[in-house]
Design an enzyme around this catalytic site. Structure first.
Site, PDB file in Angstrom:
ATOM      1  N   HIS A 196       2.175   3.458  -9.039  1.00  9.33           N
ATOM      2  CA  HIS A 196       1.979   2.022  -9.324  1.00  9.33           C
ATOM      3  C   HIS A 196       3.149   1.496 -10.157  1.00  9.33           C
ATOM      4  O   HIS A 196       3.639   0.392  -9.936  1.00  9.33           O
ATOM      5  CB  HIS A 196       0.662   1.788 -10.063  1.00  9.33           C
ATOM      6  CG  HIS A 196      -0.557   2.182  -9.271  1.00  9.33           C
ATOM      7  ND1 HIS A 196      -0.711   1.843  -7.944  1.00  9.33           N
ATOM      8  CD2 HIS A 196      -1.682   2.884  -9.609  1.00  9.33           C
ATOM      9  CE1 HIS A 196      -1.870   2.327  -7.499  1.00  9.33           C
ATOM     10  NE2 HIS A 196      -2.474   2.965  -8.492  1.00  9.33           N
ATOM     11  N   ASP A 200       0.827  -1.209   0.000  1.00  2.62           N
ATOM     12  CA  ASP A 200       0.000   0.000   0.000  1.00  2.62           C
ATOM     13  C   ASP A 200       0.864   1.262   0.000  1.00  2.62           C
ATOM     14  O   ASP A 200       1.983   1.267   0.504  1.00  2.62           O
ATOM     15  CB  ASP A 200      -0.915  -0.012   1.228  1.00  2.62           C
ATOM     16  CG  ASP A 200      -2.064   0.962   1.075  1.00  2.62           C
ATOM     17  OD1 ASP A 200      -2.411   1.316  -0.071  1.00  2.62           O
ATOM     18  OD2 ASP A 200      -2.636   1.371   2.104  1.00  2.62           O
ATOM     19  N   GLY A 201       0.317   2.314  -0.589  1.00  2.00           N
ATOM     20  CA  GLY A 201       0.965   3.619  -0.527  1.00  2.00           C
ATOM     21  C   GLY A 201       1.487   4.145  -1.855  1.00  2.00           C
ATOM     22  O   GLY A 201       2.123   5.198  -1.897  1.00  2.00           O
ATOM     23  N   LEU A 209      10.830 -20.352  -5.699  1.00  2.00           N
ATOM     24  CA  LEU A 209       9.962 -19.499  -4.865  1.00  2.00           C
ATOM     25  C   LEU A 209       8.584 -19.547  -5.493  1.00  2.00           C
ATOM     26  O   LEU A 209       8.460 -19.442  -6.716  1.00  2.00           O
ATOM     27  CB  LEU A 209      10.463 -18.043  -4.877  1.00  2.00           C
ATOM     28  CG  LEU A 209       9.486 -16.963  -4.397  1.00  2.00           C
ATOM     29  CD1 LEU A 209       9.322 -16.985  -2.881  1.00  2.00           C
ATOM     30  CD2 LEU A 209       9.940 -15.554  -4.826  1.00  2.00           C
ATOM     31  N   SER A 239      -7.377  -5.596  -4.948  1.00  3.60           N
ATOM     32  CA  SER A 239      -8.393  -6.216  -4.097  1.00  3.60           C
ATOM     33  C   SER A 239      -9.745  -6.230  -4.800  1.00  3.60           C
ATOM     34  O   SER A 239      -9.965  -5.484  -5.759  1.00  3.60           O
ATOM     35  CB  SER A 239      -8.508  -5.453  -2.767  1.00  3.60           C
ATOM     36  OG  SER A 239      -9.234  -4.260  -2.951  1.00  3.60           O
ATOM     37  N   ARG A 241     -12.451   2.155  -7.575  1.00  3.77           N
ATOM     38  CA  ARG A 241     -11.619   3.320  -7.905  1.00  3.77           C
ATOM     39  C   ARG A 241     -12.040   3.937  -9.236  1.00  3.77           C
ATOM     40  O   ARG A 241     -12.740   3.290 -10.024  1.00  3.77           O
ATOM     41  CB  ARG A 241     -10.155   2.897  -7.971  1.00  3.77           C
ATOM     42  CG  ARG A 241      -9.664   2.483  -6.605  1.00  3.77           C
ATOM     43  CD  ARG A 241      -8.188   2.332  -6.564  1.00  3.77           C
ATOM     44  NE  ARG A 241      -7.789   2.026  -5.201  1.00  3.77           N
ATOM     45  CZ  ARG A 241      -6.562   2.100  -4.735  1.00  3.77           C
ATOM     46  NH1 ARG A 241      -5.585   2.479  -5.534  1.00  3.77           N
ATOM     47  NH2 ARG A 241      -6.282   1.816  -3.484  1.00  3.77           N
ATOM     48  N   GLY A 284      -0.156   5.436  -4.415  1.00  4.67           N
ATOM     49  CA  GLY A 284      -0.821   6.679  -4.807  1.00  4.67           C
ATOM     50  C   GLY A 284      -0.260   7.865  -4.053  1.00  4.67           C
ATOM     51  O   GLY A 284       0.085   8.903  -4.642  1.00  4.67           O
ATOM     52  N   ARG A 285      -0.126   7.716  -2.725  1.00  3.53           N
ATOM     53  CA  ARG A 285       0.403   8.817  -1.913  1.00  3.53           C
ATOM     54  C   ARG A 285       1.852   9.117  -2.270  1.00  3.53           C
ATOM     55  O   ARG A 285       2.274  10.272  -2.284  1.00  3.53           O
ATOM     56  CB  ARG A 285       0.277   8.472  -0.411  1.00  3.53           C
ATOM     57  CG  ARG A 285      -1.107   8.754   0.141  1.00  3.53           C
ATOM     58  CD  ARG A 285      -1.318   8.064   1.457  1.00  3.53           C
ATOM     59  NE  ARG A 285      -1.494   6.618   1.276  1.00  3.53           N
ATOM     60  CZ  ARG A 285      -1.378   5.727   2.254  1.00  3.53           C
ATOM     61  NH1 ARG A 285      -1.064   6.122   3.472  1.00  3.53           N
ATOM     62  NH2 ARG A 285      -1.582   4.447   2.016  1.00  3.53           N
ATOM     63  N   GLU A 291     -12.195  -4.942  -3.778  1.00  7.56           N
ATOM     64  CA  GLU A 291     -12.811  -3.622  -3.547  1.00  7.56           C
ATOM     65  C   GLU A 291     -12.179  -2.540  -4.437  1.00  7.56           C
ATOM     66  O   GLU A 291     -12.725  -1.443  -4.569  1.00  7.56           O
ATOM     67  CB  GLU A 291     -12.660  -3.219  -2.077  1.00  7.56           C
ATOM     68  CG  GLU A 291     -13.532  -4.020  -1.118  1.00  7.56           C
ATOM     69  CD  GLU A 291     -13.057  -5.450  -0.912  1.00  7.56           C
ATOM     70  OE1 GLU A 291     -11.834  -5.693  -0.950  1.00  7.56           O
ATOM     71  OE2 GLU A 291     -13.918  -6.339  -0.744  1.00  7.56           O
ATOM     72  N   ARG A 314      -4.789  -1.942   9.075  1.00 10.64           N
ATOM     73  CA  ARG A 314      -5.959  -2.768   8.771  1.00 10.64           C
ATOM     74  C   ARG A 314      -5.568  -3.813   7.737  1.00 10.64           C
ATOM     75  O   ARG A 314      -4.539  -3.692   7.068  1.00 10.64           O
ATOM     76  CB  ARG A 314      -7.133  -1.912   8.274  1.00 10.64           C
ATOM     77  CG  ARG A 314      -6.832  -1.052   7.066  1.00 10.64           C
ATOM     78  CD  ARG A 314      -8.089  -0.318   6.573  1.00 10.64           C
ATOM     79  NE  ARG A 314      -7.762   0.621   5.523  1.00 10.64           N
ATOM     80  CZ  ARG A 314      -7.567   1.943   5.697  1.00 10.64           C
ATOM     81  NH1 ARG A 314      -7.699   2.470   6.897  1.00 10.64           N
ATOM     82  NH2 ARG A 314      -7.257   2.722   4.676  1.00 10.64           N
ATOM     83  N   GLU A 356       2.151 -13.449  12.130  1.00  8.54           N
ATOM     84  CA  GLU A 356       2.635 -12.245  12.809  1.00  8.54           C
ATOM     85  C   GLU A 356       2.315 -11.063  11.902  1.00  8.54           C
ATOM     86  O   GLU A 356       2.560 -11.117  10.689  1.00  8.54           O
ATOM     87  CB  GLU A 356       4.146 -12.325  13.038  1.00  8.54           C
ATOM     88  CG  GLU A 356       4.565 -13.400  14.011  1.00  8.54           C
ATOM     89  CD  GLU A 356       3.979 -13.201  15.404  1.00  8.54           C
ATOM     90  OE1 GLU A 356       3.917 -12.042  15.862  1.00  8.54           O
ATOM     91  OE2 GLU A 356       3.577 -14.202  16.026  1.00  8.54           O
TER      92      GLU A 356
HETATM   93  C1  IPE Z   1      -5.282  -2.800  -0.135  1.00  6.70           C
HETATM   94  O1  IPE Z   1      -5.001  -1.444  -0.284  1.00  6.70           O
HETATM   95  C2  IPE Z   1      -5.247  -3.484  -1.457  1.00  6.70           C
HETATM   96  C3  IPE Z   1      -3.942  -3.566  -2.105  1.00  6.70           C
HETATM   97  C4  IPE Z   1      -2.808  -3.175  -1.621  1.00  6.70           C
HETATM   98  C5  IPE Z   1      -3.951  -4.180  -3.399  1.00  6.70           C
HETATM   99  P1  IPE Z   1      -6.147  -0.360  -0.400  1.00  6.70           P
HETATM  100  O2  IPE Z   1      -5.468   0.942  -0.569  1.00  6.70           O
HETATM  101  O3  IPE Z   1      -7.129  -0.747  -1.434  1.00  6.70           O
HETATM  102  O4  IPE Z   1      -6.831  -0.483   1.035  1.00  6.70           O
HETATM  103  P2  IPE Z   1      -7.868   0.494   1.746  1.00  6.70           P
HETATM  104  O5  IPE Z   1      -8.980   0.755   0.796  1.00  6.70           O
HETATM  105  O6  IPE Z   1      -7.139   1.751   2.081  1.00  6.70           O
HETATM  106  O7  IPE Z   1      -8.299  -0.243   2.975  1.00  6.70           O
HETATM  107  C1  IPE Z   2      -1.679   0.206  -3.332  1.00 11.20           C
HETATM  108  O1  IPE Z   2      -1.441   1.567  -3.364  1.00 11.20           O
HETATM  109  C2  IPE Z   2      -1.844  -0.374  -4.714  1.00 11.20           C
HETATM  110  C3  IPE Z   2      -3.229  -0.767  -5.041  1.00 11.20           C
HETATM  111  C4  IPE Z   2      -4.233  -0.772  -4.221  1.00 11.20           C
HETATM  112  C5  IPE Z   2      -3.455  -1.205  -6.391  1.00 11.20           C
HETATM  113  P1  IPE Z   2      -2.633   2.598  -3.336  1.00 11.20           P
HETATM  114  O2  IPE Z   2      -3.020   2.906  -4.738  1.00 11.20           O
HETATM  115  O3  IPE Z   2      -3.735   2.128  -2.480  1.00 11.20           O
HETATM  116  O4  IPE Z   2      -1.920   3.857  -2.692  1.00 11.20           O
HETATM  117  P2  IPE Z   2      -2.536   4.858  -1.635  1.00 11.20           P
HETATM  118  O5  IPE Z   2      -2.980   4.041  -0.457  1.00 11.20           O
HETATM  119  O6  IPE Z   2      -3.669   5.564  -2.297  1.00 11.20           O
HETATM  120  O7  IPE Z   2      -1.390   5.752  -1.292  1.00 11.20           O
HETATM  121 MG    MG Z   3      -4.136   2.363  -0.489  1.00 14.24          MG
END
Ligand code: IPE
Ligand code: IPE
Ligand code: MG
Length: 255
Positions: free
Chosen positions: A38, A21-22, A132, A66, A72, A24-25, A68, A195, A208
């Site tokens: 990405h 995650d992260g 792997l 995911s 987007r 986008g930010r 969900e 989460r 863990e």
């Molecule tokens: C979880 O990240 C899914 C992936 C890393 C692929 P999200 O960015 O979608 O999670 P939420 O929506 O903040 O919980």
């Molecule tokens: C995780 O990074 C990658 C995917 C969910 C595809 P995000 O795109 O969720 O990045 P943030 O959380 O918005 O920074």
């Molecule tokens: Mg995210």
């Protein structure tokens, strides 16, 4: 610091799951479009795979998309699909050369037939590799995973080949994704949120958990090594007492 399996003893995790995650930010902080993050995230994937190969970790599961994430904006979803397709085509030969077995988990029926075909091809090419197992979770949800396992059992009950009273944890577990791989030992989430976001729910029962602030594109060998060090330093008790665990470790010459 050079990281090899011998420097870290046998208490290394055998299966690591990562919520990447992260992205986008990371991009937004540099004034760039989210998709840039990405793309940079792919470099971090490459590093993580190579790290696991060097440490002889048998299974790595990466949360790429995911169930969900369809919520987007349309252009982000289609960029992610294109990137997925591109990376799959570009990286598969090198993965194969490095003895990586690729396994995509999730409900693939929602992907284009072209992408589904590419996935099947990549999985078939690398099916015999033993270095792997790289599981990529795409259109994956932990609840979906449990539901599809339940559906498989229900089908057997309906066909008269299974009695409902014979369903137990072990049987259900044998239909959950990655049941043929080591149990999930360590689940890492980058990006600062605490989460699980519907990642490996069943498999995480005794994993863990580690939540770190590093944004996924910045995830490198040092961050991964620190995560492994945190894992190694923990005492896993699996319901026992600490004394029992230490006794067992002494008896088996570990710890
Ligand atoms: C979880 O990240 C899914 C992936 C890393 C692929 P999200 O960015 O979608 O999670 P939420 O929506 O903040 O919980
Ligand atoms: C995780 O990074 C990658 C995917 C969910 C595809 P995000 O795109 O969720 O990045 P943030 O959380 O918005 O920074
Ligand atoms: Mg995210």
């Amino acid at each position: 610091m050079t990281i090899t399996s011998s420097t870290m003893d046998q208490a290394l995790p055998r299966h690591v799951g990562i919520i990447m995650d992260g992205n986008g930010r990371w991009a937004e902080r540099q004034g760039k479009p989210r998709v840039w993050g990405h793309k940079k995230g792919v470099d971090a994937v490459r590093r993580a795979v190579s790290f696991c190969r060097r440490l002889n970790i048998p299974s790595l599961t990466l949360f790429a998309f995911s169930s969900e994430n369809w919520r987007r904006p349309e252009d982000e979803v289609s960029s992610l699909m294109e990137l997925f397709m591109f990376v799959l085509q570009k990286e598969i030969k090198l993965l194969h050369k490095n003895q990586v077995r690729l396994n995509i988990i999730g409900d693939l029926s929602r992907f284009s037939t072209k992408l589904q075909a590419k996935i099947a091809e990549a999985e078939a090419l690398t099916a015999g590799n033993t270095g792997l197992t790289l599981n990529v979770a795409a259109n994956y949800g932990g609840r979906w995973d449990i539901a599809q396992a339940a559906q498989q059992l229900a089908t057997q009950v309906a066909a008269g080949t299974l009695r409902a009273e014979d369903i137990n944890e072990q049987l259900l577990a044998s239909h959950i994704q990655m049941h043929d791989q080591p149990e999930l030992d360590l689940m890492i989430r980058t990006g600062g949120d605490i989460r699980i976001s519907n990642f490996l729910l069943w498999q995480a029962a005794y994993a863990e958990l580690l939540f770190i602030d590093t944004l996924w594109p910045d995830f490198d060998d040092q961050v991964f090594a620190d995560a492994i060090a945190s894992f190694v330093s923990r005492e896993r008790r699996f319901g026992c007492t600490g004394a029992q665990i230490r006794e067992l470790a002494a008896a088996t010459g570990q710890g």
